[in-house]
Design a protein around this motif. Structure first.
Motif, mmCIF file in Angstrom:
data_model
loop_
_atom_site.group_PDB
_atom_site.id
_atom_site.type_symbol
_atom_site.label_atom_id
_atom_site.label_comp_id
_atom_site.label_asym_id
_atom_site.label_seq_id
_atom_site.Cartn_x
_atom_site.Cartn_y
_atom_site.Cartn_z
ATOM 1 N N ILE A 151 0.877 -1.183 0.000
ATOM 2 C CA ILE A 151 0.000 0.000 0.000
ATOM 3 C C ILE A 151 0.907 1.224 0.000
ATOM 4 O O ILE A 151 1.650 1.443 0.969
ATOM 5 C CB ILE A 151 -0.891 0.009 1.273
ATOM 6 N N SER A 152 0.897 2.034 -1.076
ATOM 7 C CA SER A 152 1.728 3.249 -1.050
ATOM 8 C C SER A 152 1.015 4.349 -0.269
ATOM 9 O O SER A 152 -0.212 4.303 -0.096
ATOM 10 C CB SER A 152 2.067 3.704 -2.466
ATOM 11 N N GLY A 154 1.103 5.181 3.046
ATOM 12 C CA GLY A 154 0.405 4.586 4.195
ATOM 13 C C GLY A 154 -0.113 5.571 5.219
ATOM 14 O O GLY A 154 -1.028 5.245 5.986
ATOM 15 N N GLY A 159 -4.437 5.447 3.236
ATOM 16 C CA GLY A 159 -3.445 4.484 3.715
ATOM 17 C C GLY A 159 -3.716 3.997 5.129
ATOM 18 O O GLY A 159 -3.643 2.794 5.403
ATOM 19 N N THR A 160 -4.050 4.920 6.040
ATOM 20 C CA THR A 160 -4.264 4.500 7.439
ATOM 21 C C THR A 160 -5.463 3.554 7.549
ATOM 22 O O THR A 160 -5.479 2.646 8.375
ATOM 23 C CB THR A 160 -4.448 5.722 8.375
ATOM 24 N N ILE A 163 -4.316 0.018 5.673
ATOM 25 C CA ILE A 163 -3.426 -0.840 6.469
ATOM 26 C C ILE A 163 -4.261 -1.651 7.466
ATOM 27 O O ILE A 163 -4.102 -2.871 7.606
ATOM 28 C CB ILE A 163 -2.392 0.021 7.236
ATOM 29 N N VAL A 174 1.372 -6.788 5.353
ATOM 30 C CA VAL A 174 1.220 -5.423 4.828
ATOM 31 C C VAL A 174 2.557 -4.686 4.751
ATOM 32 O O VAL A 174 3.263 -4.542 5.751
ATOM 33 C CB VAL A 174 0.255 -4.609 5.731
ATOM 34 N N THR A 176 4.195 -0.963 3.428
ATOM 35 C CA THR A 176 3.726 0.374 3.062
ATOM 36 C C THR A 176 4.883 1.357 3.051
ATOM 37 O O THR A 176 6.031 0.985 3.323
ATOM 38 C CB THR A 176 2.591 0.809 4.015
ATOM 39 N N THR A 177 4.585 2.625 2.713
ATOM 40 C CA THR A 177 5.619 3.672 2.678
ATOM 41 C C THR A 177 5.176 4.869 3.510
ATOM 42 O O THR A 177 3.978 5.163 3.599
ATOM 43 C CB THR A 177 5.862 4.171 1.238
ATOM 44 N N LEU A 186 2.201 3.727 11.848
ATOM 45 C CA LEU A 186 1.747 2.744 10.854
ATOM 46 C C LEU A 186 1.989 1.312 11.336
ATOM 47 O O LEU A 186 1.192 0.412 11.061
ATOM 48 C CB LEU A 186 2.407 3.001 9.493
ATOM 49 N N ALA A 191 0.953 -2.368 10.075
ATOM 50 C CA ALA A 191 1.903 -2.588 8.972
ATOM 51 C C ALA A 191 3.029 -3.511 9.441
ATOM 52 O O ALA A 191 3.554 -3.348 10.541
ATOM 53 C CB ALA A 191 2.474 -1.254 8.514
ATOM 54 N N VAL A 194 7.504 -0.936 6.970
ATOM 55 C CA VAL A 194 7.269 0.422 6.490
ATOM 56 C C VAL A 194 8.569 0.938 5.870
ATOM 57 O O VAL A 194 9.608 0.957 6.527
ATOM 58 C CB VAL A 194 6.813 1.372 7.624
#
Ligand SMILES: NC(=O)c1ccc[n+]([C@@H]2O[C@H](COP(=O)([O-])OP(=O)(O)OC[C@H]3O[C@@H](n4cnc5c(N)ncnc54)[C@H](OP(=O)(O)O)[C@@H]3O)[C@@H](O)[C@H]2O)c1
Length: 346
Positions: A151-152, A154, A159-160, A163, A174, A176-177, A186, A191, A194
């Protein structure tokens, strides 16, 4: 009634506030009139205010903006059976309904749901548009239990939510970035990994995900990290003419249909090159989906993340914060906080 509205297409400088806006009325017999406690912003509000969507959805001015609302039912149309006066509700309004930065808004009953009972409206107001988007995206991409998802972006509103839904409802792994300082939040939301996007390109380190959720508008990079047979679901992709019609409830004109078809074809070819399926998802209003999301929130699987709260009088500042692109979770607008003062945990 009080309202914040744009006077012409443009940025936050085109936003004004008045206490004498003409009172919203029930628009039809299948509508409910909601007295607004809180509204919330999404990037589409800034884009639409600036006129970037005028081909698909032209606005007349003054234009009350924003899609998300939480409040209390003040009146119901004669065909409405699911709601009654006084119900505590939330909604993502339809494209042609007047916006939510106002004291009252008339919303089709099918777009409304009872708000989660365990959270104040100030928090749940930020859920509808992002919650529906993520729920519908995971369904469109057929996310399966235990899959690996990337998921970009995050830390944003999408994103929140994504996740938490991926981790606590789908049991996904999961990735994410985010910026470094947002990493602990996150991880707390669920996540597993991250990536600090300021230091590392995710496409250099992530491989073979089943599902890449393109929230950052980088379709090529998401296709590269997805395994063959996997899926890329994009949020800033080009919709097909059919999905534009579903969202707007009107047929896009012939020329626009051709433009959409060409744009969609080009982007989906990119994913096809990498052996993945590509889908561009656009959030559709749905009270049914919001009822499901309320259940997840009440079960403690998802919590709303609030970045900041602005009074309706300062809606201009709220839109500036939104357009900074730096919000962690949601930018909320307080229209009348006294309405939910009776809130206590069940
Ligand atoms: N198709 C649809 O129906 C639909 C629905 C909802 C949203 N969207 C789209 O989805 C996108 C995300 O929306 P949003 O509501 O989550 O808000 P947003 O304003 O795009 O997200 C802000 C957050 O993104 C982080 N961020 C910015 N650039 C980043 C990058 N390159 N990599 C990782 N994180 C980054 C920021 O953190 P830092 O401060 O650390 O940079 C901030 O926390 C928007 O483009 C929006 O238009 C589409």
């Amino acid at each position: 009634m009080q309202a914040a509205f744009t006077t012409a297409y443009g940025g936050p400088d085109k936003i004004e506030y008045s206490e004498n806006f003409s009172l919203a009325q029930l628009k039809s017999n299948d509508h409910v009139l909601i007295q607004v406690a809180n509204s919330a912003l999404n990037p589409i509000d800034g884009l639409r205010n600036r006129g970037y969507l005028r081909l698909l959805q032209p606005d007349s001015h003054p234009h009350i903006f924003a899609y998300d609302v939480a409040g209390f039912v003040a009146e119901v149309g004669t065909a409405v059976t699911a709601f009654k006066k006084g119900d505590r509700v939330y909604a993502r309004i339809g494209e042609s309904e007047q916006g939510t930065t106002a004291g009252f808004v008339s919303v089709r009953d099918a777009h409304v749901a009872i708000a989660p009972k365990n959270k104040p409206l100030l928090e749940t107001a930020g859920i509808p548009l992002v919650g529906l988007t993520v729920l519908q995206s995971f369904e469109a991409g057929n996310l399966k239990r235990g899959q690996r998802i990337f998921i970009s972006k995050g830390a944003g509103g999408v994103g929140t939510f994504a996740i938490q839904l991926a981790k606590h409802v789908y049991g996904a792994y999961v990735i994410t970035t985010a910026s470094e300082k947002k990493i602990p939040l996150l991880k707390e939301l669920g996540a597993d990994e991250v990536i600090d996007y300021h230091k590392t390109n995710f496409w250099d380190v992530v491989k073979d995900v089943d599902f890449a959720y393109d929230v950052s508008d980088q379709p090529w990079a998401h296709a590269m990290i997805t395994k063959k047979g996997g899926v890329v679901v994009a949020l800033r992709g080009v919709p097909t003419a059919q999905s534009a019609k579903n969202i707007l409830s009107t047929e896009p004109g012939l020329i626009l249909s051709y433009v959409l078809a060409a744009g969609n074809f080009l982007t989906s070819r990119f994913a096809w090159w990498y052996g993945t399926r590509y889908d561009a998802v656009f959030c559709a209003a749905s009270g049914k989906d919001l009822a499901q999301i309320a259940k997840y929130i009440e079960e403690g699987k998802i919590k709303p993340i609030v970045d900041s709260v602005y009074d309706l009088r300062n809606a201009k500042d709220a839109v500036e914060k939104l357009e900074s692109g730096r919000a962690t979770g949601k930018v909320i607008i307080s229209v009348d906080d006294t309405l939910d003062k009776g809130f206590k945990l069940p």
